[in-house]
Write a protein that holds these residues in place. Structure first.
Motif, short mmCIF file in Angstrom:
data_model
loop_
_atom_site.label_atom_id
_atom_site.label_comp_id
_atom_site.label_asym_id
_atom_site.label_seq_id
_atom_site.Cartn_x
_atom_site.Cartn_y
_atom_site.Cartn_z
N VAL A 8 0.85 -1.19 0.00
CA VAL A 8 0.00 0.00 0.00
C VAL A 8 0.89 1.23 0.00
O VAL A 8 1.73 1.40 0.87
N THR A 9 0.69 2.09 -0.96
CA THR A 9 1.47 3.32 -1.05
C THR A 9 0.53 4.51 -1.03
O THR A 9 -0.69 4.36 -0.96
N GLY A 10 1.09 5.70 -1.12
CA GLY A 10 0.26 6.89 -1.18
C GLY A 10 -0.30 7.14 -2.56
O GLY A 10 -1.13 8.03 -2.75
N ARG A 11 0.13 6.34 -3.55
CA ARG A 11 -0.36 6.53 -4.91
C ARG A 11 -1.61 5.68 -5.12
O ARG A 11 -1.54 4.46 -5.21
N PHE A 61 -11.35 15.75 14.46
CA PHE A 61 -10.32 14.73 14.25
C PHE A 61 -9.05 15.39 13.72
O PHE A 61 -7.94 15.06 14.16
N GLU A 62 -9.21 16.33 12.80
CA GLU A 62 -8.06 17.04 12.25
C GLU A 62 -7.30 17.79 13.34
O GLU A 62 -6.07 17.90 13.31
N ASP A 63 -8.05 18.27 14.34
CA ASP A 63 -7.44 19.00 15.45
C ASP A 63 -6.91 18.08 16.54
O ASP A 63 -6.33 18.56 17.53
N GLY A 64 -7.14 16.77 16.40
CA GLY A 64 -6.70 15.83 17.41
C GLY A 64 -7.50 15.89 18.69
O GLY A 64 -7.00 15.56 19.78
N ARG A 71 -4.47 14.23 8.26
CA ARG A 71 -4.26 14.10 9.71
C ARG A 71 -3.47 12.82 10.03
O ARG A 71 -2.60 12.80 10.89
N LEU A 72 -3.76 11.75 9.28
CA LEU A 72 -3.13 10.47 9.56
C LEU A 72 -1.81 10.29 8.83
O LEU A 72 -0.97 9.47 9.24
N GLY A 73 -1.61 11.01 7.72
CA GLY A 73 -0.33 10.96 7.03
C GLY A 73 -0.31 10.22 5.72
O GLY A 73 0.77 10.03 5.14
N GLY A 74 -1.47 9.74 5.23
CA GLY A 74 -1.48 9.08 3.93
C GLY A 74 -2.45 7.91 3.89
O GLY A 74 -3.05 7.53 4.90
N LEU A 94 -5.73 3.23 6.26
CA LEU A 94 -6.12 1.82 6.35
C LEU A 94 -5.72 1.21 7.69
O LEU A 94 -6.47 0.44 8.29
N GLU A 95 -4.53 1.57 8.18
CA GLU A 95 -4.10 1.07 9.50
C GLU A 95 -5.02 1.61 10.59
O GLU A 95 -5.34 0.89 11.55
N TRP A 96 -5.42 2.87 10.47
CA TRP A 96 -6.35 3.45 11.46
C TRP A 96 -7.70 2.74 11.42
O TRP A 96 -8.25 2.39 12.48
N LEU A 97 -8.22 2.51 10.23
CA LEU A 97 -9.50 1.80 10.11
C LEU A 97 -9.38 0.40 10.72
O LEU A 97 -10.32 -0.09 11.36
#
Length: 219
Positions: free
Chosen positions: A9-12, A43-46, A84-87, A92-95
């Motif tokens: 899994v990449t950012g592309r 969420f964007e603000d944490g 917010r999560l970085g990509g 997917l890791e967060w989900l």
């Protein structure tokens, strides 16, 4: 979720064409999908409470498989979560950290990334073609794959999986995913011993089979 399948899994993001066959009758269309603006902002603000983060994860899981056909507003809110999560991989890791639909969606989308990746590999395509010549397809794949095997075969399954998720049919997507990973997990057994790409593909599919089975909805 196993780490090895995530390595693909990449950012592309691979662009998919909108498939009208995946739009069920009466579907309200992508403009009806979106993320709660308040949840996305917090969420964007944490500053989102755990129960609200779980709700946001459900919304993202519903939205993500249709990311190719979203309204500009929905895309903007999804970008807030992504940034917010970085990509994409981090999304997917967060989900995957949220049980239920978010975890299942994450694991199915990791599968689609791997199918896209290995569909571009000539050795894998040749091994899949040979496998189809040796034994019949599993019943769950007979109406999915055309007779010929080429570089579009595995991406076609990936697109079908995303379409089922986008149509909110996670049980059907899970059945197709499990049939696919079980089938591809056995391809290496009939391949040449000097085919590291095929061996790697089969190992990853076996990992994904376990991951998806553990996340599958229960009756």
């Amino acid at each position: 979720m196993h780490d090895k399948p995530l390595s693909r899994v990449t950012g592309r993001l691979r662009r998919r064409l909108r498939n009208e066959a995946h739009d069920p009758p009466g579907d309200p269309g992508p403009d009806a999908f979106g993320l709660d603006q308040y949840l996305a902002n917090r969420f964007e603000d944490g500053a989102l409470a755990p129960e609200d983060e779980a709700r946001l994860a459900e919304e993202v899981a519903t939205l993500l498989p249709r990311r190719w056909s979203l309204s500009p507003r929905a895309e903007e809110r999804l970008s807030q979560v992504n940034d917010r999560l970085g990509g994409y991989r981090q999304v997917l890791e967060w989900l995957d950290g949220h049980p239920g639909l978010p975890r299942l969606t994450a694991r199915l989308l990791v599968l689609t990334e791997n199918l896209d990746h290995f569909g571009e590999n000539t050795a894998v395509v040749d091994a899949v073609r040979a496998q189809r010549g040796r034994s019949p397809l599993p019943a769950a794949l007979r109406d999915v794959l055309p007779p010929a095997t080429d570089e579009e075969t595995l991406p076609d399954i990936a697109q079908r999986l995303e379409g089922l998720l986008g149509d909110r049919r996670p049980e059907d997507a899970t059945r197709l995913a499990l049939a696919t990973t079980e089938w591809l997990g056995g391809v290496a057994r009939g391949a040449a011993p000097d085919s590291p790409e095929v061996t790697e593909m089969s190992e990853l599919m076996s990992h994904l089979h376990t991951d998806i089975d553990r996340a599958a909805p229960t009756a």
